[in-house]
Design a protein around this motif. Structure first.
Motif, short mmCIF file in Angstrom:
data_model
loop_
_atom_site.label_atom_id
_atom_site.label_comp_id
_atom_site.label_asym_id
_atom_site.label_seq_id
_atom_site.Cartn_x
_atom_site.Cartn_y
_atom_site.Cartn_z
N SER A 261 28.42 -39.05 45.87
CA SER A 261 29.41 -39.52 45.86
C SER A 261 30.74 -38.68 46.72
O SER A 261 30.81 -37.69 46.71
N ARG A 262 31.61 -39.46 47.32
CA ARG A 262 32.95 -38.95 47.76
C ARG A 262 33.86 -39.55 47.38
O ARG A 262 34.27 -40.91 47.62
N VAL A 263 35.02 -38.77 46.95
CA VAL A 263 36.17 -39.55 46.60
C VAL A 263 36.92 -40.22 47.74
O VAL A 263 37.03 -39.56 48.74
N GLY A 264 37.11 -41.58 47.48
CA GLY A 264 37.77 -42.30 48.61
C GLY A 264 36.82 -42.83 49.61
O GLY A 264 37.16 -43.65 50.33
N VAL A 265 35.49 -42.67 49.35
CA VAL A 265 34.57 -43.08 50.42
C VAL A 265 33.82 -43.88 49.62
O VAL A 265 33.27 -45.09 50.43
N GLY A 266 33.12 -43.77 48.72
CA GLY A 266 32.17 -44.38 48.06
C GLY A 266 31.04 -43.80 47.22
O GLY A 266 31.11 -42.23 47.23
N THR A 267 30.06 -44.53 46.82
CA THR A 267 29.05 -43.97 45.91
C THR A 267 27.69 -44.43 46.16
O THR A 267 27.68 -45.73 46.36
N THR A 268 26.71 -43.61 46.12
CA THR A 268 25.18 -44.11 46.40
C THR A 268 24.52 -43.74 45.20
O THR A 268 24.40 -42.36 44.98
N PHE A 269 23.94 -44.63 44.49
CA PHE A 269 22.91 -44.37 43.49
C PHE A 269 21.53 -44.68 44.06
O PHE A 269 21.29 -45.74 44.75
N THR A 270 20.58 -43.74 44.08
CA THR A 270 19.32 -43.83 44.62
C THR A 270 18.22 -43.59 43.53
O THR A 270 18.08 -42.78 42.67
N ILE A 271 17.49 -44.86 43.27
CA ILE A 271 16.51 -45.01 42.39
C ILE A 271 15.04 -45.00 42.95
O ILE A 271 14.81 -45.65 44.02
N TYR A 272 14.25 -44.00 42.45
CA TYR A 272 12.81 -43.83 42.78
C TYR A 272 11.94 -44.31 41.84
O TYR A 272 11.87 -44.16 40.49
N ILE A 273 11.25 -45.54 42.22
CA ILE A 273 10.35 -46.28 41.43
C ILE A 273 8.66 -46.01 41.84
O ILE A 273 8.50 -46.29 43.00
N PRO A 274 7.76 -45.56 40.92
CA PRO A 274 6.51 -45.27 41.30
C PRO A 274 5.93 -46.81 41.78
O PRO A 274 6.01 -47.71 41.03
N ALA A 275 5.06 -46.68 43.13
CA ALA A 275 4.37 -48.21 43.40
C ALA A 275 3.41 -48.47 42.54
O ALA A 275 2.72 -47.39 42.09
#
Length: 649
Positions: A494-508
């Motif tokens: 995340s960066r203030v004023g830019v946005g946020t990315t949540f990354t989720i890893y799920i086993p296949a």
């Protein structure tokens, strides 16, 4: 391989820090050299001074095993292992772990941990110890490079071209200043790193790097290089800087500065610390939640029982109703805590993540304000996982609603689904992941973002970034617990004023699936020329449903959304016997379509298709008259039977 560099003090500090997360009785760091190996650091040993710098053979079986596999070795009871060969007083050793020190795919030594108890070390602790071993290996290599660079710099300047070639392959930034603090030489890394702090280049005077003065760095020079930390102005990169004076001929006094990028190292350290902290809090929370659940069960039961008392005054009934309402809120909180602590009971089944995310994206776009654009981006292919659809929906919806609140003036919410295949030779996105096929869900918003200092605490229970009084602070903790309980991982940038990315890893879900035999259409329930209206916004799904229905001897009309379906119905209402509609569609949902058709014809029959579990509003719609639900992906047998049963009603 490594000469005497006098770095034992630094290695001792690494061993001391390691003891905080992986407790041990004693620890040593051994380095290989041409004639065997020697101990360069020891902690907890009763005869540490005897061990230090003593030489030992490097052909024992455990050393050879680590040298070959590049992996840690754990002995549950060293005294029962014929391969174990300790040096010094080792009669107390029971649990033992060896962790290789690796530089550029070469084992330069290993970290030895002893314990006076059996089964002292686990695979999880081996991963943590490996991170410290990597730091020790980097420290050793950097000291070697530092000494080699200093030796070369003290030679004649005629060797500058050769020295430049050597320095450019060193990952650390190397800067040579003259006595007037003008830059004489920089290597490739130094040019890149300096650009974060200054525009100075070769020939310019360098008074400071960021807010750190060069004169301050040179004021106190211990025998070993000391490192001070610098952070870039955008808080996205972290560096360590060290400086020392090089005394040459005459009165010349050059200065050597080393810049090291430790951003990824710090992230890994912060991540491992956060995982340990969350695991500890989760154990505590689980115990509290279970006990609290029992207490709330008693309160709820006796409240309900008392409310049934015939002579109870109406005012007291209202008060008890308030108690019951608050007890329900408390139970909801308990469920969130159990999700965080990974104690929830899951109903896991095979689900297609792509279909699931398509429905979720459509639902979010329908329910979000019009100034928020929801996008789904994906690579084609199959995304089969074993998961509890209710819990996964709860986790992703929680993240999405947080993103909505972070974009009060509108913006973009992107969902991206992709595949990631990891091998044991690759660098993993997160330290405690394993090799295999992973499905990656990235949820990115263009909102306000989080400060850097909040990121390592976001998943902690009751950590709030909103003003007091808004929500419980359990939302992200619940998301974390749900993902971990599905054997997955979650990370945030995340960066203030830019946005946020949540990354989720799920086993296949890679277990081979036995394919069911193709359906025998002759034995399926057949139609008698009845007319079906199929409403589905996905063109390929719509055509597939239409083809199957025609093969079952039905006449078929199609519509791409609810509004088209209304027009089609008005034009053919005397012929249409049954409507089959997707639940989540743009412009008009399946439930809204049903409500509108119900006004026009109270006897209308509809089957709803959905990628969500039945309890997602399903029971309410069934009670209103919708004849059946079919879960996506649709199976021919289920569709045929549902149509047959619906037409009989």
């Amino acid at each position: 391989m490594v000469d005497d560099l006098g770095f034992s003090g630094v290695l001792d500090q690494i061993l001391e820090n390691l003891d905080q997360v992986v407790p041990y009785t004693s620890a040593c760091i051994f380095l290989f050299h041409s004639k065997g190996m020697r101990a360069v650091a020891a902690r907890g040993q009763p005869d540490a001074q005897k061990i230090l710098n003593a030489k030992y053979p490097a052909d024992d079986k455990l050393s050879l095993r680590m040298n070959k596999s590049h992996q840690p070795v754990i002995l549950n009871d060293a005294q029962r292992e014929s391969d174990f060969q300790g040096w010094g007083s080792t009669d107390y050793v029971r649990g033992w772990m060896g962790v290789p020190l690796i530089i550029r795919e070469e084992v330069i030594g290993y970290l030895s941990l002893d314990s006076d108890t059996v089964n002292a070390f686990s695979d999880k602790e081996a991963k943590v110890a490996q991170a410290f071993a990597n730091q020790a290996a980097i420290t050793i290599e950097n000291r070697r490079l530092f000494a080699e660079t200093e030796r070369l710099l003290n030679k004649t300047r005629k060797q500058a071209d050769e020295l430049g070639q050597i320095m450019d392959i060193v990952p650390d930034g190397i800067i040579l200043l003259g006595e007037d603090q003008k830059i004489i030489i920089t290597n490739r890394s130094a040019k890149s790193y300096l650009s974060h702090f200054t525009d100075a280049s070769v020939g310019d005077r360098l008074d400071n790097i960021g807010d750190m003065m060069i004169s301050s760095l040179l004021r106190h020079q211990p025998s070993l290089p000391s490192w001070r930390e610098l952070t870039t102005s955008d808080q996205q990169s972290i560096f360590e800087v060290s400086a020392r004076t090089l005394v040459g001929k005459g009165d010349e006094a050059d200065c050597l500065i080393i810049l090291r990028n430790v951003t990824e190292q710090r992230k890994e350290e912060d991540y491992l610390k956060a995982q340990e902290r969350l695991a500890t809090v989760g154990q505590l929370a689980a115990g509290i939640a279970h006990d609290f659940n029992n207490i709330m069960a008693v309160i709820t039961l006796y409240t309900q029982l008392t409310m049934r008392t015939p002579e109870l005054p109406e005012k007291d009934k209202q008060r008890l109703a308030t108690v019951q309402q608050q007890a329900q809120r408390a139970s909801d909180l308990i469920r969130q805590i159990l999700d965080f602590s990974r104690q929830s009971v899951l109903d896991r089944k095979p689900i297609d993540l792509l279909s699931f995310l398509r429905d979720l994206a459509a639902s979010l776009q329908y329910s979000f304000p019009k100034d928020i654009d929801v996008r789904l981006i994906y690579d084609e292919g199959e995304y089969l996982v074993i998961a509890d659809p209710n819990r996964i929906e709860r986790a992703l919806s929680n993240l999405a609603y947080n993103a909505r609140e972070a974009m009060p003036n509108g913006g973009t919410l992107s969902l991206r689904l992709s595949k990631l295949s990891l091998s044991s030779k690759m660098s993993f996105p997160l330290p405690d992941m394993s090799a295999g096929l992973w499905y990656v869900i990235e949820m990115t918003d263009s909102g306000m973002g989080f400060p850097r200092e909040d990121l390592s605490h976001l998943f902690e229970p009751f950590f709030k970034t909103r003003p007091l009084g808004k929500r419980t602070g359990l939302g992200l903790a619940q998301v974390y617990g749900i993902i971990k309980q599905h054997d997955g991982f979650i990370d945030v940038e995340s960066r203030v004023g830019v946005g946020t990315t949540f990354t989720i890893y799920i086993p296949a879900y890679e277990t081979p699936v036995r394919l069911a035999p193709l359906p025998d259409f002759a034995n399926l329930a057949q139609g008698h020329g009845e007319t079906l209206l199929i409403v589905e916004d996905e063109a390929s799904t719509r055509e597939g449903l239409a083809d199957i229905s025609r093969s079952l001897n039905y006449n078929v009309l199609t519509a791409a959304n609810g509004l088209e379906a209304l027009d089609e119905y008005e034009a053919n209402k005397d012929e249409i016997d049954l409507i089959i509609s997707d639940m989540i569609m743009p412009k008009m949902s399946g439930s809204e379509l049903y409500d509108e058709l119900k006004v026009r014809d109270s006897s209308i029959k509809m089957i709803v298709l959905t990628g969500y579990p039945l309890d997602r509003g399903g029971q309410e719609l069934l009670s209103q008259g919708i004849v059946d639900f079919i879960q996506k992906p649709v199976h021919v047998e289920d569709l045929a039977q549902a149509i047959y049963e619906a037409l009989k009603k």
